[in-house]
Design an enzyme around this catalytic site. Structure first.
Site, mmCIF file in Angstrom:
data_model
loop_
_atom_site.group_PDB
_atom_site.id
_atom_site.type_symbol
_atom_site.label_atom_id
_atom_site.label_comp_id
_atom_site.label_asym_id
_atom_site.label_seq_id
_atom_site.Cartn_x
_atom_site.Cartn_y
_atom_site.Cartn_z
ATOM 1 N N LYS A 18 8.085 100.039 16.789
ATOM 2 C CA LYS A 18 7.054 100.876 17.414
ATOM 3 C C LYS A 18 6.016 100.024 18.140
ATOM 4 N N GLY A 52 26.341 101.727 20.831
ATOM 5 C CA GLY A 52 25.819 102.799 19.995
ATOM 6 C C GLY A 52 24.623 103.479 20.627
ATOM 7 N N GLY A 81 22.734 105.684 19.366
ATOM 8 C CA GLY A 81 22.004 106.343 18.280
ATOM 9 C C GLY A 81 20.522 106.046 18.418
ATOM 10 N N VAL A 82 19.818 106.150 17.280
ATOM 11 C CA VAL A 82 18.365 106.026 17.321
ATOM 12 C C VAL A 82 17.932 104.627 17.770
ATOM 13 N N GLU A 118 28.763 104.345 24.061
ATOM 14 C CA GLU A 118 28.830 105.248 22.908
ATOM 15 C C GLU A 118 30.276 105.715 22.743
ATOM 16 N N GLY A 129 24.986 101.953 13.358
ATOM 17 C CA GLY A 129 24.692 102.544 12.059
ATOM 18 C C GLY A 129 24.324 101.485 11.039
ATOM 19 N N ASP A 136 17.489 104.251 1.340
ATOM 20 C CA ASP A 136 18.724 104.008 2.105
ATOM 21 C C ASP A 136 19.923 103.702 1.207
ATOM 22 N N ALA A 184 12.457 106.118 6.490
ATOM 23 C CA ALA A 184 11.418 105.593 5.611
ATOM 24 C C ALA A 184 10.713 106.710 4.845
ATOM 25 N N HIS A 238 -6.932 125.825 23.122
ATOM 26 C CA HIS A 238 -6.636 125.599 24.544
ATOM 27 C C HIS A 238 -7.580 124.533 25.099
HETATM 28 P P1 FAD Z 1 14.354 98.861 2.707
HETATM 29 O O1 FAD Z 1 13.197 99.116 3.564
HETATM 30 O O2 FAD Z 1 15.600 98.352 3.329
HETATM 31 O O3 FAD Z 1 13.846 97.836 1.596
HETATM 32 C C1 FAD Z 1 14.684 97.317 0.619
HETATM 33 C C2 FAD Z 1 14.158 95.957 0.215
HETATM 34 O O4 FAD Z 1 14.856 95.555 -0.967
HETATM 35 C C3 FAD Z 1 14.410 94.858 1.225
HETATM 36 O O5 FAD Z 1 13.205 94.281 1.648
HETATM 37 C C4 FAD Z 1 15.293 93.841 0.497
HETATM 38 O O6 FAD Z 1 14.916 92.499 0.763
HETATM 39 C C5 FAD Z 1 15.020 94.166 -0.947
HETATM 40 N N1 FAD Z 1 16.137 93.848 -1.826
HETATM 41 C C6 FAD Z 1 17.438 94.198 -1.686
HETATM 42 N N2 FAD Z 1 18.171 93.781 -2.741
HETATM 43 C C7 FAD Z 1 17.311 93.153 -3.565
HETATM 44 C C8 FAD Z 1 17.454 92.507 -4.806
HETATM 45 N N3 FAD Z 1 18.620 92.469 -5.443
HETATM 46 N N4 FAD Z 1 16.361 91.931 -5.360
HETATM 47 C C9 FAD Z 1 15.149 91.966 -4.741
HETATM 48 N N5 FAD Z 1 14.951 92.581 -3.573
HETATM 49 C C10 FAD Z 1 16.015 93.169 -2.991
HETATM 50 N N6 FAD Z 1 12.857 104.907 9.646
HETATM 51 C C11 FAD Z 1 11.923 105.833 9.941
HETATM 52 O O7 FAD Z 1 11.685 106.748 9.133
HETATM 53 N N7 FAD Z 1 11.204 105.774 11.117
HETATM 54 C C12 FAD Z 1 11.419 104.797 12.026
HETATM 55 O O8 FAD Z 1 10.761 104.772 13.063
HETATM 56 C C13 FAD Z 1 12.403 103.820 11.749
HETATM 57 N N8 FAD Z 1 12.643 102.830 12.630
HETATM 58 C C14 FAD Z 1 13.580 101.888 12.332
HETATM 59 C C15 FAD Z 1 13.825 100.897 13.275
HETATM 60 C C16 FAD Z 1 14.783 99.928 13.021
HETATM 61 C C17 FAD Z 1 15.042 98.863 14.040
HETATM 62 C C18 FAD Z 1 15.490 99.950 11.784
HETATM 63 C C19 FAD Z 1 16.505 98.896 11.470
HETATM 64 C C20 FAD Z 1 15.257 100.932 10.837
HETATM 65 C C21 FAD Z 1 14.303 101.918 11.116
HETATM 66 N N9 FAD Z 1 14.042 102.958 10.221
HETATM 67 C C22 FAD Z 1 13.107 103.906 10.518
HETATM 68 C C23 FAD Z 1 14.750 103.061 8.933
HETATM 69 C C24 FAD Z 1 13.871 102.549 7.784
HETATM 70 O O9 FAD Z 1 13.533 101.213 8.042
HETATM 71 C C25 FAD Z 1 14.605 102.659 6.464
HETATM 72 O O10 FAD Z 1 15.050 103.989 6.278
HETATM 73 C C26 FAD Z 1 13.700 102.303 5.306
HETATM 74 O O11 FAD Z 1 13.223 100.985 5.440
HETATM 75 C C27 FAD Z 1 14.428 102.438 3.974
HETATM 76 O O12 FAD Z 1 13.570 102.101 2.943
HETATM 77 P P2 FAD Z 1 14.101 101.544 1.553
HETATM 78 O O13 FAD Z 1 12.881 101.346 0.708
HETATM 79 O O14 FAD Z 1 15.178 102.413 1.036
HETATM 80 O O15 FAD Z 1 14.790 100.146 1.872
HETATM 81 P P1 NAI Z 2 22.885 105.730 14.347
HETATM 82 O O1 NAI Z 2 23.758 106.274 13.290
HETATM 83 O O2 NAI Z 2 21.637 106.430 14.700
HETATM 84 O O3 NAI Z 2 23.721 105.621 15.698
HETATM 85 C C1 NAI Z 2 24.879 104.871 15.805
HETATM 86 C C2 NAI Z 2 25.641 105.325 17.028
HETATM 87 O O4 NAI Z 2 26.664 104.394 17.262
HETATM 88 C C3 NAI Z 2 26.285 106.690 16.868
HETATM 89 O O5 NAI Z 2 26.015 107.473 17.991
HETATM 90 C C4 NAI Z 2 27.761 106.366 16.742
HETATM 91 O O6 NAI Z 2 28.602 107.376 17.251
HETATM 92 C C5 NAI Z 2 27.855 105.104 17.569
HETATM 93 N N1 NAI Z 2 28.974 104.230 17.216
HETATM 94 C C6 NAI Z 2 29.468 103.951 15.980
HETATM 95 N N2 NAI Z 2 30.465 103.055 16.074
HETATM 96 C C7 NAI Z 2 30.601 102.761 17.393
HETATM 97 C C8 NAI Z 2 31.455 101.892 18.129
HETATM 98 N N3 NAI Z 2 32.354 101.138 17.511
HETATM 99 N N4 NAI Z 2 31.296 101.838 19.465
HETATM 100 C C9 NAI Z 2 30.361 102.605 20.104
HETATM 101 N N5 NAI Z 2 29.541 103.437 19.456
HETATM 102 C C10 NAI Z 2 29.652 103.510 18.123
HETATM 103 O O7 NAI Z 2 22.634 104.213 13.922
HETATM 104 P P2 NAI Z 2 21.596 103.133 14.460
HETATM 105 O O8 NAI Z 2 21.099 103.472 15.797
HETATM 106 O O9 NAI Z 2 22.262 101.837 14.225
HETATM 107 O O10 NAI Z 2 20.419 103.300 13.446
HETATM 108 C C11 NAI Z 2 20.640 103.155 12.050
HETATM 109 C C12 NAI Z 2 19.730 104.034 11.281
HETATM 110 O O11 NAI Z 2 18.422 103.484 11.236
HETATM 111 C C13 NAI Z 2 19.528 105.413 11.873
HETATM 112 O O12 NAI Z 2 20.574 106.279 11.556
HETATM 113 C C14 NAI Z 2 18.264 105.837 11.237
HETATM 114 O O13 NAI Z 2 18.542 106.305 9.947
HETATM 115 C C15 NAI Z 2 17.481 104.527 11.133
HETATM 116 N N6 NAI Z 2 16.524 104.445 12.243
HETATM 117 C C16 NAI Z 2 15.599 105.433 12.377
HETATM 118 C C17 NAI Z 2 14.705 105.413 13.409
HETATM 119 C C18 NAI Z 2 13.751 106.531 13.558
HETATM 120 O O14 NAI Z 2 13.591 107.292 12.626
HETATM 121 N N7 NAI Z 2 13.075 106.659 14.687
HETATM 122 C C19 NAI Z 2 14.686 104.328 14.384
HETATM 123 C C20 NAI Z 2 15.730 103.366 14.177
HETATM 124 C C21 NAI Z 2 16.590 103.434 13.125
#
Ligand code: FAD
Ligand code: NAI
Length: 477
Positions: A57, A193, A195-196, A216, A283, A324, A332, A456
């Site tokens: 962000k 991909g 996706g998001v 995609e 994904g 997750d 999150a 408004h």
């Molecule tokens: P995580 O945040 O993955 O945290 C798990 C933690 O556990 C990690 O830090 C890891 O180091 C630690 N861990 C793992 N195994 C062990 C172990 N054995 N011992 C000690 N520590 C350990 N979600 C949204 O809602 N909004 C968004 O805008 C958004 N944007 C995203 C953008 C990107 C680029 C990505 C990759 C993800 C995004 N997400 C977003 C998804 C979001 O980050 C995850 O859904 C969220 O972080 C999941 O939270 P969690 O607590 O389950 O796990």
């Molecule tokens: P995603 O599941 O959102 O999208 C993956 C896309 O890749 C799908 O459209 C799928 O059909 C496509 N795909 C899969 N295999 C493929 C292949 N071999 N070739 C071409 N396309 C293929 O997964 P993404 O974007 O990696 O994000 C992972 C997760 O992280 C999200 O599902 C979401 O849960 C979280 N996230 C959330 C955000 C938010 O809330 N704004 C921002 C970023 C991530």
């Protein structure tokens, strides 16, 4: 180990750290084990704060300001001369925001009397937890009353486009973490991909000057979203310059002279294109590596998720799993609420996450957001639906702001008038959609929304008008 804990949380992401804080508020003695090292320092906050929600962000905001300054200001009579961006400064700002928030979480834990154990946790048989500190030393065994597993997720890798994490800045094929850290704008950027992550990070680098092509595999765009919303989103993002290629399967990649050749098959035809960088975002998968001893008793699903019930209880009494690592959307806010629910359950409260009202937001510009059922999903459930849609193009505030793209759409039950879903494409959709979430939580009818007075001129008036339009009563349409 001398210290005994009521609760040990493994993982300090949004799910884990919120669970730890709520438990401490309720009077439990809590440890949170987190092994992440970010920019050379142990770091709280998980994927979300370090390499996910927050840094993405920060870059979305910087890149939007850059693009908007270039293109939107002239209409207001504002001239700026040449606009340039320093990627180093942009990245340093991102790092500062991340450090402020990860440091803030560490302070919150401390303030709540929670021990952050820096290292790796593993669940053993009998609900014991083995802890190995980051600085080595002997493993310690903790014997808490309760355990919450919150180890999160990692990106899915595909053999046709292997990400080489060892190359650092030099890597040509990267995952989302690499794509958050480019130190210069790639002239050409491939994304696998749509996706998001593909749409958000693809937008960041396009705004900064990359020519972005998104491959995609599926032949439909955002298939999980309401069809009307997905169609308009695709149109708007394509118009901005994202080259979204559907039904395009990457079959091979080859890194050559610091570039990557992407071979793909689109609708039966073999093609190839060369890029400076390639982001793989197809994904994420649950991360349980080293988390469970073989005899821990925890059951995993076929896809590697920890098996839990609706209250996040695992197969072992007193052990919960959240975020997750378990079924449901990888978001999150879902992880946070599950963390709080697990702790409330431990405490004997009847907490429950309403999985039907988890909001989805894609933070492009305009933003894409929805909650509840799409028109198609409602019909699939056999519900007779009625819908209403209102465009921002005739909303006074949207026009005053020069942000006319998108609409608000409601899906409702035609027989009972009950609201089923809200779908928004608009500059502020991620915030606006919360109105729909609250309405769904209160089992609102469309008429309830119709009878309310909206201020408004606000973007939210489009919410009112969309509700009115469900019954053909919108005033400005
Ligand atoms: P995580 O945040 O993955 O945290 C798990 C933690 O556990 C990690 O830090 C890891 O180091 C630690 N861990 C793992 N195994 C062990 C172990 N054995 N011992 C000690 N520590 C350990 N979600 C949204 O809602 N909004 C968004 O805008 C958004 N944007 C995203 C953008 C990107 C680029 C990505 C990759 C993800 C995004 N997400 C977003 C998804 C979001 O980050 C995850 O859904 C969220 O972080 C999941 O939270 P969690 O607590 O389950 O796990
Ligand atoms: P995603 O599941 O959102 O999208 C993956 C896309 O890749 C799908 O459209 C799928 O059909 C496509 N795909 C899969 N295999 C493929 C292949 N071999 N070739 C071409 N396309 C293929 O997964 P993404 O974007 O990696 O994000 C992972 C997760 O992280 C999200 O599902 C979401 O849960 C979280 N996230 C959330 C955000 C938010 O809330 N704004 C921002 C970023 C991530």
């Amino acid at each position: 180990m001398a210290q005994q804990y009521d609760l040990v949380v493994i993982g300090g992401g949004p799910g884990g750290y919120e669970a730890a804080i709520r438990a401490a508020q309720l009077g439990y003695k809590v440890a949170c084990i987190e092994k992440r090292v970010h920019n050379g320092k142990p770091s709280m906050g998980g994927t979300c704060l370090n390499v996910g929600c927050i840094p993405s962000k920060a870059l979305l905001d910087s890149s939007h300001r850059y693009e908007s300054t270039q293109h939107d200001l002239q209409a207001h009579g504002i001239s700026t001369g040449d606009v340039s961006i320093d990627i180093g400064t942009m990245q340093a700002r991102k790092t500062k925001v991340v450090e402020q928030l990860t440091g803030g979480v560490a302070q919150l834990l401390k303030g709540n009397g929670i021990d952050w154990l820096q290292g790796t946790g593993k669940l053993l048989a009998g609900k014991k937890v083995e802890f190995v500190s980051l600085d080595g030393g002997e493993a310690q065994t903790l014997e808490p009353k309760y355990v919450i597993l919150a180890s999160g997720s990692v990106p899915v890798n595909i053999p046709v486009a292997p990400v080489d994490e060892t190359l650092g800045d030099k890597a040509v094929i990267v995952d989302s973490t690499g794509a958050l850290a480019f130190d210069q704008v790639p002239a050409t950027l491939g994304v696998i991909g749509a996706g998001v992550i593909g749409l958000e990070l693809g937008s960041v680098w396009r705004r900064l000057g990359s020519q972005v092509v998104i491959f995609e595999a599926l032949d439909s765009f955002l298939p999980m979203a309401d069809k009307a919303l997905a169609k308009e989103t695709q149109k708007v993002l394509t118009k901005q310059g994202l080259d979204i290629r559907l039904n395009a399967k990457v079959t091979a990649t080859e890194v050559k002279d610091g570039k990557v050749v992407v071979k793909y098959n689109q609708a039966g035809e073999d093609k190839e294109q060369t890029f400076d960088k390639l982001i793989v975002c197809v994904g994420r998968k649950p991360y349980a590596e080293g988390l469970l001893s073989e005899d821990s008793g925890i059951k995993l699903t076929e896809r590697g998720f920890v098996e839990v019930d609706d209250q996040c209880k695992t197969s072992i009494d007193g052990v919960y799993a959240i975020g997750d690592l378990v079924r449901g959307p990888m978001l999150a806010h879902k992880a946070m609420e599950e963390g709080v629910m697990a702790v409330e359950r431990i405490h004997g409260h009847a907490a429950q996450v309403n999985y039907d009202t988890i909001i989805s937001v894609i933070y492009t510009f305009p933003e894409v957001a929805w909650v509840g059922l799409s028109e198609e999903a409602a019909k699939e459930k056999g519900i007779e639906v009625k819908t209403g849609q209102f465009p921002f193009a005739v909303n006074g505030r949207a026009l005053a702001a020069g942000e006319p793209a998108g609409f608000v759409k409601f899906v409702a039950d035609a027989k009972t008038d009950r609201l089923l879903g809200m779908h928004v494409l608009g500059s502020n959709a991620g915030d606006m959609v919360h109105q729909g979430m609250i309405a769904l939580e209160f089992v609102s009818s469309v008429e309830d929304l119709q009878l309310m007075t909206f201020a408004h001129p606000t973007l939210s008036e489009a919410v009112h008008e969309a509700a009115l339009s469900v019954d053909g009563r919108a005033i400005h349409a």
